[in-house]
Scaffold this active site. Structure first.
Site, PDB file in Angstrom:
ATOM      1  N   LYS A   1       0.868  -1.175   0.181  1.00  0.00           N
ATOM      2  CA  LYS A   1      -0.151  -0.091   0.150  1.00  0.00           C
ATOM      3  C   LYS A   1       0.870   1.126   0.100  1.00  0.00           C
ATOM      4  O   LYS A   1       1.816   1.425   0.839  1.00  0.00           O
ATOM      5  CB  LYS A   1      -0.923  -0.060   1.134  1.00  0.00           C
ATOM      6  CG  LYS A   1      -1.632   1.222   1.366  1.00  0.00           C
ATOM      7  CD  LYS A   1      -2.924   1.064   2.367  1.00  0.00           C
ATOM      8  CE  LYS A   1      -3.676   2.155   2.445  1.00  0.00           C
ATOM      9  NZ  LYS A   1      -4.649   2.150   3.731  1.00  0.00           N
TER      10      LYS A   1
ATOM     11  N   LYS B   1      -2.111  -1.728  -3.534  1.00  0.00           N
ATOM     12  CA  LYS B   1      -3.063  -0.482  -3.732  1.00  0.00           C
ATOM     13  C   LYS B   1      -2.252   0.980  -3.707  1.00  0.00           C
ATOM     14  O   LYS B   1      -1.303   0.928  -2.855  1.00  0.00           O
ATOM     15  CB  LYS B   1      -3.880  -0.322  -2.434  1.00  0.00           C
ATOM     16  CG  LYS B   1      -4.784   0.856  -2.242  1.00  0.00           C
ATOM     17  CD  LYS B   1      -5.451   0.690  -0.952  1.00  0.00           C
ATOM     18  CE  LYS B   1      -6.491   1.980  -0.887  1.00  0.00           C
ATOM     19  NZ  LYS B   1      -7.355   1.715   0.312  1.00  0.00           N
TER      20      LYS B   1
END
Length: 331
Positions: A203, A255
């Site tokens: 992320k 992400k």
């Protein structure tokens, strides 16, 4: 006198297999199906009607009632899951509403699970940023730094609360070192070994999260660069994913998706568990804005965007277009 034959042209003609829709479908290398799509949704405590999110056209903060309707539709469409994010009516420094059985996220898990049963995997974000008054994903030290190990204790408690509410999959997204191992141990020790972990493994500290901050009423001041990943680093993303698999993650995630398709591919090649990618708010809003101005074909752009993430190697895609894309694919 016989005239010589003219040039025959190329023998190899790749266009032969593009000539009709049926031929193109026959040789398509990548599929996009409803079962591969997960719908992220926001549920807000204390509102009587769904509240539109201005920076994400078409997306709302749900009431408990409208959330159940959205979940039922997602199940009917055959989506791969629904990911819940809760927005409490009050926040504090420790994010206490995240672990409260009566907190909005845990209540929403129970609501949706009663609505859809096993017809749709019910997933929940496991992080403190929606619940803390400072907006960070963990507890803070006196100096204002995020305290990794103290935060892990709260994540374990949050995992137990979500499991008790009936969640099928938890999604630890805080990027704390060791979070997957602690959550796995907490679940297993709480007779919740069947609850799966979708780890937000890679992320990144991205500029594309802006609309999401509105969606969850974020109170963040500053940034999350000390715990989210540096956008310059791809190998680090692979390493994070491999660590999460070692610690017990059932699935791993990259992400954002579009700016990190190379990382999606590298992670897919490195691990032997399903790989997810999150088509995040900024990516969604850019397409919606361009379409609203008439610059692109909206529906074609949606499907092409999602197909590109699948082509990069994602087994599943979290996207705010999940329900709409499923309807488009039925045509």
């Amino acid at each position: 006198m016989i005239e010589p034959a003219g040039p025959l042209g190329p023998v190899v003609r790749p266009r032969r297999l593009r000539r009709t829709p049926a031929l193109r479908r026959l040789v398509a290398e990548t599929s996009l199906e409803a079962r591969q799509l997960i719908l992220p949704v926001f549920v807000r405590e204390g509102i009587a009607e769904p509240k539109p999110i201005s920076s994400m056209p078409g997306v709302v903060q749900h009431t408990r009632s409208s959330l159940k309707q959205a979940a039922a539709e997602a199940a009917e469409l055959g989506l791969g899951g629904i990911m819940l994010f809760g927005i409490p009516s009050s926040k504090d420094a420790t994010g206490s509403r995240a672990v409260d059985p009566k907190g909005i996220l845990n209540v929403a898990i129970r609501d949706v699970k009663r609505e859809v049963g096993d017809a749709l995997p019910v997933m929940a974000d496991l992080c403190l940023d929606e619940f803390t008054s400072h907006g960070h994903c963990g507890l803070l030290t006196k100096s204002g730094a995020v305290d990794n190990d103290a935060t892990l204790e709260v994540y374990a408690e949050m995992a137990r609360a979500q499991a008790h509410a009936g969640v099928d999959v938890v999604g630890p997204s805080g990027m704390m070192d060791g979070q997957v191992a602690v959550i796995r141990d907490a679940l297993d020790a709480s007779d919740a070994s069947d609850v799966a972990i979708l780890a937000y493994s890679a992320k990144y500290a991205s500029a594309f999260y802006g609309p999401f901050r509105e969606a969850v009423d974020s109170t963040l001041s500053g940034d999350r660069k000390t715990y989210q990943q540096d956008p310059a680093n791809a190998l680090e993303g692979v390493r994070e994913a491999m660590l999460d698999v070692e610690q017990g993650a059932d699935m791993v995630m990259v992400k954002p998706a579009l700016a990190y398709l190379d990382v999606v591919r590298a992670v897919r090649e490195a691990v032997d568990v399903p790989v997810a990618a999150y088509n995040i708010s900024g990516e969604y809003s850019m397409v919606e804005a361009a379409a609203a101005n008439g610059w692109i074909d909206r529906e074609a752009a949606i499907l092409e965007t999602l197909l590109s993430i699948r082509r990069a190697g994602a087994d599943v895609v979290l996207t705010y277009w999940a329900a709409e894309a499923a309807r488009l694919l039925r045509r």
